[in-house]
Design an enzyme around this catalytic site. Structure first.
Site, mmCIF file in Angstrom:
data_model
loop_
_atom_site.group_PDB
_atom_site.id
_atom_site.type_symbol
_atom_site.label_atom_id
_atom_site.label_comp_id
_atom_site.label_asym_id
_atom_site.label_seq_id
_atom_site.Cartn_x
_atom_site.Cartn_y
_atom_site.Cartn_z
ATOM 1 N N ASN A 1 -15.050 2.925 29.704
ATOM 2 C CA ASN A 1 -16.563 2.036 29.436
ATOM 3 C C ASN A 1 -16.479 1.128 30.568
ATOM 4 O OD1 ASN A 1 -18.323 0.404 28.506
ATOM 5 N ND2 ASN A 1 -17.082 -0.367 26.985
ATOM 6 N N LYS B 1 -18.698 -1.162 31.372
ATOM 7 C CA LYS B 1 -19.314 -2.363 31.066
ATOM 8 C C LYS B 1 -20.134 -2.738 32.117
ATOM 9 C CE LYS B 1 -15.398 -3.257 28.097
ATOM 10 N NZ LYS B 1 -14.412 -4.083 27.416
ATOM 11 N N HIS C 1 -20.906 -1.365 20.411
ATOM 12 C CA HIS C 1 -19.662 -1.804 21.153
ATOM 13 C C HIS C 1 -19.516 -3.086 20.718
ATOM 14 C CE1 HIS C 1 -16.841 -3.585 23.889
ATOM 15 N NE2 HIS C 1 -16.617 -2.361 23.953
ATOM 16 N N GLU D 1 -19.056 -5.989 21.993
ATOM 17 C CA GLU D 1 -19.507 -6.951 22.798
ATOM 18 C C GLU D 1 -21.039 -7.062 22.554
ATOM 19 O OE1 GLU D 1 -18.152 -5.452 26.653
ATOM 20 O OE2 GLU D 1 -15.969 -5.943 26.023
ATOM 21 N N GLU E 1 -12.085 0.233 17.633
ATOM 22 C CA GLU E 1 -11.723 -0.785 18.514
ATOM 23 C C GLU E 1 -11.419 -2.304 17.887
ATOM 24 O OE1 GLU E 1 -12.859 0.416 23.017
ATOM 25 O OE2 GLU E 1 -14.474 -0.597 21.890
ATOM 26 N N GLY F 1 -10.283 -6.185 25.967
ATOM 27 C CA GLY F 1 -9.958 -6.994 27.211
ATOM 28 C C GLY F 1 -9.091 -8.225 27.194
ATOM 29 N N SER G 1 -7.404 -2.560 25.122
ATOM 30 C CA SER G 1 -6.321 -2.577 26.208
ATOM 31 C C SER G 1 -5.330 -1.463 26.205
ATOM 32 C CB SER G 1 -5.332 -4.019 25.813
ATOM 33 O OG SER G 1 -6.450 -5.050 25.936
HETATM 34 P P1 PGA Z 1 -10.583 -2.655 27.153
HETATM 35 O O1 PGA Z 1 -11.945 -2.325 26.656
HETATM 36 O O2 PGA Z 1 -9.888 -1.485 27.526
HETATM 37 O O3 PGA Z 1 -10.689 -3.447 28.611
HETATM 38 O O4 PGA Z 1 -9.522 -3.732 26.242
HETATM 39 C C1 PGA Z 1 -12.066 -1.459 25.636
HETATM 40 C C2 PGA Z 1 -13.442 -1.281 25.440
HETATM 41 O O5 PGA Z 1 -14.103 -2.500 25.439
HETATM 42 O O6 PGA Z 1 -13.988 -0.362 25.098
#
Ligand code: PGA
Length: 255
Positions: A13, A15, A98, A100, A170, A176, A216
């Site tokens: 992903n 982003k 997601h 976010e 998640e 992140g 992560s």
């Molecule tokens: P990350 O993001 O691996 O940077 O923690 C995962 C995601 O948001 O799908």
């Protein structure tokens, strides 16, 4: 054993990262590194990168996904992109709900459901994200919340359509942040998701659904996470922006 009943899927992903030319360069770098994968490999990229990404991935085992989709087929929805537009552009997967988008863009369980239905009705594969915040976890709501989010997202999704659904667990606190869930926490969360699917569709069906972990995941921890019985793949943010790191995760899922 789990690979006999459900697919392992590693999805990046990106982003809001990479311009079209950068997307092309990164995919060219990744192609040889993931060519021997024994799992599905997907890169979900910003809308504007889709044509370049589809072209760069052509003839390889990398599939291209989008990061969102609108739930209406067409109309006065300035700035939005429909499932048919994505399909025609060569997109096969789409990330929906997601955290976010839930946090910054007002996404709700209801809109996640509508977007999922739009994607599935257009023949796209939906990667639907669920996950608890740290506060919800500390209050002891993780199981209730994951089951609720999963069932809400799948409202009116048929058993047949479920074949095109991937759920990504998640935990919001792990995205992140560099704080990964322990392998046991990931397995437990994914298990709650699978239990919710079992309650709605039956245990046999639930066994066939790919449930990813995200938050992560990286080249160093992928092996341990992916070894868990309920972890069928990963949704990878930061580590999907580096060809070598991403390919190591793909290799871990291919074991
Ligand atoms: P990350 O993001 O691996 O940077 O923690 C995962 C995601 O948001 O799908």
């Amino acid at each position: 054993m789990k690979k006999e009943v459900r697919k392992a899927v590693i999805a990046g992903n990106w982003k809001m990262n990479k311009t079209p030319s950068q997307a092309k360069a990164l995919i060219e770098e990744m192609k040889p590194l993931v060519a021997n994968a024994d799992c599905d490999v997907v890169l979900c990229v910003p809308f504007i990168d889709i044509p370049a990404a589809v072209q760069a991935a052509e003839g390889s085992n990398i599939k291209i996904g989008a990061e969102n989709v609108h739930f209406k087929a067409s109309g006065a929805y300035t700035g939005e992109v429909s499932a048919d537009m994505l399909k025609e552009a060569g997109v096969e997967y789409v990330v929906i709900g997601h955290s976010e988008r839930r946090t910054y863009f007002g996404e709700t369980d209801q809109t996640v459901n509508l977007r999922s239905l739009a994607a599935l009705n257009a023949g796209l594969k939906a990667i639907i994200c669920v996950g608890e915040t740290l506060e919800q976890r500390e209050l002891g709501y993780t199981e209730t919340l994951l089951k609720f989010q999963t069932k809400m997202a799948l409202t009116n999704v048929t058993k047949e359509q479920l074949k095109n659904v991937i759920i990504a667990y998640e935990p919001v606190w792990a995205i992140g942040t560099g704080v990964t869930a322990t392998a046991d926490q990931a397995d437990e969360g994914n298990g709650f998701v699978r239990a919710a699917i079992a309650e709605a569709y039956g245990a046999d069906v639930a066994e066939t659904v790919t449930v990813q972990y995200g938050g992560s995941m990286n080249a160093g921890n992928a092996d341990e996470l992916l070894a868990k019985v309920n972890v069928d793949g990963g949704l990878i943010g930061g580590a999907s922006l580096k060809a070598e790191d991403f390919s190591k995760i793909v290799a871990a899922a291919s074991k």
